[in-house]
Design an enzyme around this catalytic site. Sequence first.
Site, PDB file in Angstrom:
ATOM      1  N   CYS A 105      11.111  36.881  -0.289  1.00  0.00           N
ATOM      2  CA  CYS A 105      12.517  36.565   0.352  1.00  0.00           C
ATOM      3  C   CYS A 105      12.769  35.178  -0.124  1.00  0.00           C
ATOM      4  O   CYS A 105      11.921  34.335  -0.427  1.00  0.00           O
ATOM      5  CB  CYS A 105      12.331  36.853   1.792  1.00  0.00           C
ATOM      6  N   CYS A 107       8.948  36.313   7.249  1.00  0.00           N
ATOM      7  CA  CYS A 107       9.392  34.862   7.029  1.00  0.00           C
ATOM      8  C   CYS A 107       9.692  34.137   8.085  1.00  0.00           C
ATOM      9  O   CYS A 107       9.521  32.771   8.099  1.00  0.00           O
ATOM     10  CB  CYS A 107      10.848  35.126   6.411  1.00  0.00           C
ATOM     11  N   GLU A 156      13.757  32.725   1.765  1.00  0.00           N
ATOM     12  CA  GLU A 156      13.207  31.725   2.772  1.00  0.00           C
ATOM     13  C   GLU A 156      11.846  31.222   2.560  1.00  0.00           C
ATOM     14  O   GLU A 156      11.522  30.032   2.319  1.00  0.00           O
ATOM     15  CB  GLU A 156      13.074  32.260   4.259  1.00  0.00           C
ATOM     16  N   ILE A 209      13.334  37.302  -4.981  1.00  0.00           N
ATOM     17  CA  ILE A 209      13.123  37.782  -6.287  1.00  0.00           C
ATOM     18  C   ILE A 209      12.372  39.073  -5.995  1.00  0.00           C
ATOM     19  O   ILE A 209      11.207  39.172  -5.466  1.00  0.00           O
ATOM     20  CB  ILE A 209      12.060  36.740  -6.540  1.00  0.00           C
ATOM     21  N   GLU A 210      12.802  39.961  -6.570  1.00  0.00           N
ATOM     22  CA  GLU A 210      12.194  41.481  -6.393  1.00  0.00           C
ATOM     23  C   GLU A 210      11.112  41.906  -7.545  1.00  0.00           C
ATOM     24  O   GLU A 210      11.398  41.339  -8.608  1.00  0.00           O
ATOM     25  CB  GLU A 210      13.288  42.537  -6.210  1.00  0.00           C
ATOM     26  N   CYS A 254      13.500  38.298   8.191  1.00  0.00           N
ATOM     27  CA  CYS A 254      12.481  39.184   8.365  1.00  0.00           C
ATOM     28  C   CYS A 254      11.326  38.368   9.113  1.00  0.00           C
ATOM     29  O   CYS A 254      11.084  37.110   9.356  1.00  0.00           O
ATOM     30  CB  CYS A 254      12.133  39.892   6.880  1.00  0.00           C
TER      31      CYS A 254
HETATM   32  N1  THU Z   1      15.761  39.269   1.966  1.00  0.00           N
HETATM   33  C1  THU Z   1      15.431  37.995   2.004  1.00  0.00           C
HETATM   34  O1  THU Z   1      15.347  37.419   0.927  1.00  0.00           O
HETATM   35  N2  THU Z   1      15.682  37.341   3.139  1.00  0.00           N
HETATM   36  C2  THU Z   1      16.095  37.989   4.614  1.00  0.00           C
HETATM   37  O2  THU Z   1      16.276  37.246   5.450  1.00  0.00           O
HETATM   38  C3  THU Z   1      16.113  39.549   4.447  1.00  0.00           C
HETATM   39  C4  THU Z   1      15.813  40.130   3.375  1.00  0.00           C
HETATM   40  C5  THU Z   1      15.711  40.160   0.778  1.00  0.00           C
HETATM   41  C6  THU Z   1      14.322  40.845   0.377  1.00  0.00           C
HETATM   42  C7  THU Z   1      14.788  41.992  -0.565  1.00  0.00           C
HETATM   43  O3  THU Z   1      14.936  41.383  -1.740  1.00  0.00           O
HETATM   44  C8  THU Z   1      16.339  42.218  -0.002  1.00  0.00           C
HETATM   45  O4  THU Z   1      16.552  40.996   0.796  1.00  0.00           O
HETATM   46  C9  THU Z   1      16.505  43.461   0.627  1.00  0.00           C
HETATM   47  O5  THU Z   1      15.552  43.581   1.883  1.00  0.00           O
END
Ligand code: THU
Length: 133
Positions: free
Chosen positions: A54, A90, A56, A44-45, A87
């Site tokens: 993220c 996470c 996870e 969710i951005e 990342c």
């Molecule tokens: N992102 C994740 O949700 N999980 C990951 O393992 C890597 C990155 C998301 C964060 C952001 O919304 C988008 O991917 C780009 O970085």
Amino acid sequence: MYNAKDLVQQAINAKSRALPTYSNFHVGAALLAKSGKVYLGANIENSSYGLTICAERTAAFSAIIEGEREFEAIAIAGDSDDYISPCGACRQVLVEMCGKGLQVFMVNGKGEFKQNTIDELIPYSFGKEFLKP
Ligand code: THU
């Protein structure tokens, strides 16, 4: 014993719940607790980019607030050519909340996956044992 392919499919399905307004990169997660329940997550951005969360961590935190404390596995799915890789933030959350033995299935855009334990992904992790009482 759980079905890894089923957990992977749930993570793939969870990508549709993402809100990737800025990156357009959809990520889904499916976290299996030892209770047998699966908790879904998606990224969710936010326009204040650093507030983005993220997939996870949305899955882990929703499991925690439901009272779960023991976990088997998490599947994480992205639309990338390579297997998605959680990342650093996470990895830290998962190793602490879910335990070093958590199995992590990393899924690419074709639905193929590879597997490692979270301890393999974040060796020498920081944890509560470092903190003074
Ligand atoms: N992102 C994740 O949700 N999980 C990951 O393992 C890597 C990155 C998301 C964060 C952001 O919304 C988008 O991917 C780009 O970085």
